[in-house]
Structures are given as structure tokens and as C-alpha cells.
Design a protein around this motif. Structure first.
Motif, PDB file in Angstrom:
ATOM      1  N   HIS A 198      39.100  34.198 -28.529  1.00  0.00           N
ATOM      2  CA  HIS A 198      38.966  32.735 -28.636  1.00  0.00           C
ATOM      3  C   HIS A 198      38.706  32.233 -27.218  1.00  0.00           C
ATOM      4  O   HIS A 198      39.360  32.693 -26.267  1.00  0.00           O
ATOM      5  N   PRO A 199      37.772  31.311 -27.047  1.00  0.00           N
ATOM      6  CA  PRO A 199      37.409  30.890 -25.684  1.00  0.00           C
ATOM      7  C   PRO A 199      38.546  30.242 -24.905  1.00  0.00           C
ATOM      8  O   PRO A 199      38.492  30.170 -23.680  1.00  0.00           O
ATOM      9  N   SER A 200      39.602  29.804 -25.589  1.00  0.00           N
ATOM     10  CA  SER A 200      40.695  29.133 -24.873  1.00  0.00           C
ATOM     11  C   SER A 200      41.744  30.108 -24.341  1.00  0.00           C
ATOM     12  O   SER A 200      42.619  29.706 -23.561  1.00  0.00           O
ATOM     13  N   VAL A 201      41.687  31.357 -24.765  1.00  0.00           N
ATOM     14  CA  VAL A 201      42.771  32.280 -24.416  1.00  0.00           C
ATOM     15  C   VAL A 201      42.761  32.623 -22.922  1.00  0.00           C
ATOM     16  O   VAL A 201      43.783  32.514 -22.244  1.00  0.00           O
ATOM     17  N   GLN A 202      41.593  33.049 -22.402  1.00  0.00           N
ATOM     18  CA  GLN A 202      41.567  33.478 -21.002  1.00  0.00           C
ATOM     19  C   GLN A 202      41.928  32.353 -20.047  1.00  0.00           C
ATOM     20  O   GLN A 202      42.717  32.569 -19.107  1.00  0.00           O
ATOM     21  N   PRO A 203      41.403  31.114 -20.266  1.00  0.00           N
ATOM     22  CA  PRO A 203      41.854  30.016 -19.395  1.00  0.00           C
ATOM     23  C   PRO A 203      43.377  29.833 -19.434  1.00  0.00           C
ATOM     24  O   PRO A 203      43.998  29.562 -18.398  1.00  0.00           O
ATOM     25  N   VAL A 207      45.942  30.276 -16.131  1.00  0.00           N
ATOM     26  CA  VAL A 207      46.927  29.287 -15.667  1.00  0.00           C
ATOM     27  C   VAL A 207      48.298  29.940 -15.508  1.00  0.00           C
ATOM     28  O   VAL A 207      48.997  29.724 -14.512  1.00  0.00           O
ATOM     29  N   PHE A 208      48.678  30.796 -16.466  1.00  0.00           N
ATOM     30  CA  PHE A 208      49.957  31.514 -16.339  1.00  0.00           C
ATOM     31  C   PHE A 208      49.978  32.311 -15.034  1.00  0.00           C
ATOM     32  O   PHE A 208      50.963  32.296 -14.282  1.00  0.00           O
ATOM     33  N   SER A 209      48.877  33.008 -14.737  1.00  0.00           N
ATOM     34  CA  SER A 209      48.809  33.849 -13.537  1.00  0.00           C
ATOM     35  C   SER A 209      48.928  32.998 -12.281  1.00  0.00           C
ATOM     36  O   SER A 209      49.664  33.354 -11.349  1.00  0.00           O
ATOM     37  N   GLN A 210      48.205  31.907 -12.266  1.00  0.00           N
ATOM     38  CA  GLN A 210      48.234  31.045 -11.071  1.00  0.00           C
ATOM     39  C   GLN A 210      49.627  30.473 -10.853  1.00  0.00           C
ATOM     40  O   GLN A 210      50.160  30.508  -9.727  1.00  0.00           O
ATOM     41  N   ASP A 211      50.236  29.958 -11.922  1.00  0.00           N
ATOM     42  CA  ASP A 211      51.583  29.387 -11.809  1.00  0.00           C
ATOM     43  C   ASP A 211      52.578  30.428 -11.309  1.00  0.00           C
ATOM     44  O   ASP A 211      53.435  30.158 -10.469  1.00  0.00           O
TER      45      ASP A 211
END
Ligand code: G3P
Length: 224
Positions: A198-203, A207-211
């Protein structure tokens, strides 16, 4: 147990998808093998190597008379694999199932475009029925109604027959059919892949990684 099949003869595709989904086996037909440019003597060992001993293969006869279909099906069933023989749901194909069930050979009736046609195949003893979902829809009929009617008839008469819907062109068709409670399904590689993405999964993951990096730079979760 739900049986998820890939509708392909490409062992590399099977390996790639099987790494991330529980592939029960593979379905093929003469067009799929022709497109791959390889026969059963090549692809069955290749795919068994990928999926293991328990892999189930649905392979289709190419004979055009009842007698020849029966003879070909007997030969296919004797190959050293878990084989279900696919027979087209024509009048001569239905006659072949009756004979093959007397020989206790596992049969999938393929090219099902109507509930009545599928019901006849189930009564003749087919172990699996393969309604062609997208091909039904492009004819202007309603694949969901047809598969639903078939499931109802199988349940009403307690028939020992599984639906294995085939011919999908998008994941909406897949979900519409899965919602009916079918026991198995076969997906072309591209649709199987789309079921996982799903195109929303990687974004969201980014965000989890950045946080995480902002707060706990370099640490793993259990080290935090
Ligand atoms: O297994 C039957 C299936 O391959 C038919 O699919 O995409 O040719 O309609 P399709």
C-alpha cells in the motif's frame, strides 16, 4: 486450512513471493506454460525445489476427447508430485470427471463461467471448482453472485468440493471473493504482490525511523 496458490509457471516469481507469503502451491494452464516457454517436466521440479515436498500443483490436460482426457489425466496423476488434474468444464470434460473420480484422481474443473456449470461439475465429483472471476466480470455478469451461488450450493448439498477462484485483475476482485468465505484462491504474481503493498506504508515506516533516530540515535528497540 486456506490454500493460497500462485497462477504462474515462473519459479523465480514463486520464490520471490513465497519468501513473504504462505504459498500452498501453483496452478497452471496451457497458456501459462506456453508463455513461460517451458513444459511440466521443467517447471514442476523447479517449483517443487522452491516450495518443498508439500507443494500442490494443479495442471491441465490438453486432450480434446473424453477418452484422451482420462488417459492424459491418469498419466499426470502418476507424476511424483501432489497433482490435481485440471479439466475444462465442457460436456466432454464433465464426462471425463465421472470416469476419473471412479479412479480416485483429484480433479479441478476449470473455466467455470456460471454457477449452474460449476454445480454440474461438483455433482460429477470435482474436488475443486475454478470460477474465472475477471473473465466473468468482463462479460458483464457478476462474479461475486456466481461464486456466492456456488458456495451456497456446495454447502446446501454438503458436497466435498472446494472453490478455487481464478482470473483476477485487481485486489478489489480478490477481496470481494474472499469475503464470501472461499477455501482457496489462485492469484497471478502481480496481484499477489499488490495484496502485500500500500503506498502509505513506507511513508509511515519512514516517520517511525526518523522519530526513533531523533530520540534514541543508534539504539535498537530492546536497548532503549
Ligand atoms: O487459471 C485460470 C486463469 O489463469 C485464467 O486467468 O487472467 O487468463 O483470465 P486469466
Amino acid at each position: 486450512m486456506f490454500e493460497l496458490y500462485l497462477d504462474t509457471a515462473n519459479a523465480q516469481e514463486v520464490a520471490r513471493l513465497n519468501a513473504a507469503m504462505p504459498v500452498f502451491g501453483v496452478t497452471t494452464n496451457p497458456s501459462i506454460l506456453a508463455k513461460e516457454g517451458k513444459g511440466l517436466s521443467t517447471i514442476l521440479p523447479e517449483i517443487k525445489e522452491v516450495l518443498g515436498e508439500q507443494a500442490r500443483f494443479h495442471v491441465q490436460v490438453v486432450s480434446t476427447t473424453t477418452e484422451a482426457m482420462v488417459a492424459e489425466a491418469v498419466q499426470l496423476s502418476q507424476l511424483p508430485y501432489d497433482i490435481v488434474v485440471k479439466i475444462p468444464t465442457t460436456v466432454i470434460g464433465l464426462a471425463a470427471i465421472k470416469q476419473l473420480k471412479a479412479k480416485k484422481i483429484s480433479i479441478l474443473e476449470t473455466a467455470i463461467y456460471s454457477a449452474q456449470q460449476g454445480f454440474m461439475a461438483a455433482l460429477c465429483g470435482a474436488d475443486y471448482l475454478a470460477p474465472y472471476v475477471n473473465r466473468i466480470d468482463v462479460l458483464g455478469a457478476n462474479s461475486v453472485n456466481i461464486v456466492s451461488d456456488l458456495q451456497l450450493l456446495i454447502n446446501q448439498h454438503n458436497l466435498n468440493c472446494k472453490l478455487l477462484p481464478a482470473s483476477f485483475k485487481n485486489t478489489r476482485q480478490v477481496m470481494d471473493i474472499l469475503r464470501l468465505g472461499v477455501n482457496s484462491i489462485t492469484l497471478p504474481s502481480d496481484i499477489a504482490e499488490q495484496m502485500m503493498i500500500h503506498p502509505s506504508v513506507q511513508p509511515a515506516v519512514d516517520v517511525f525511523s526518523q522519530d526513533w533516530q531523533d530520540a534514541f540515535e543508534g539504539k535498537l528497540a530492546y536497548q532503549s
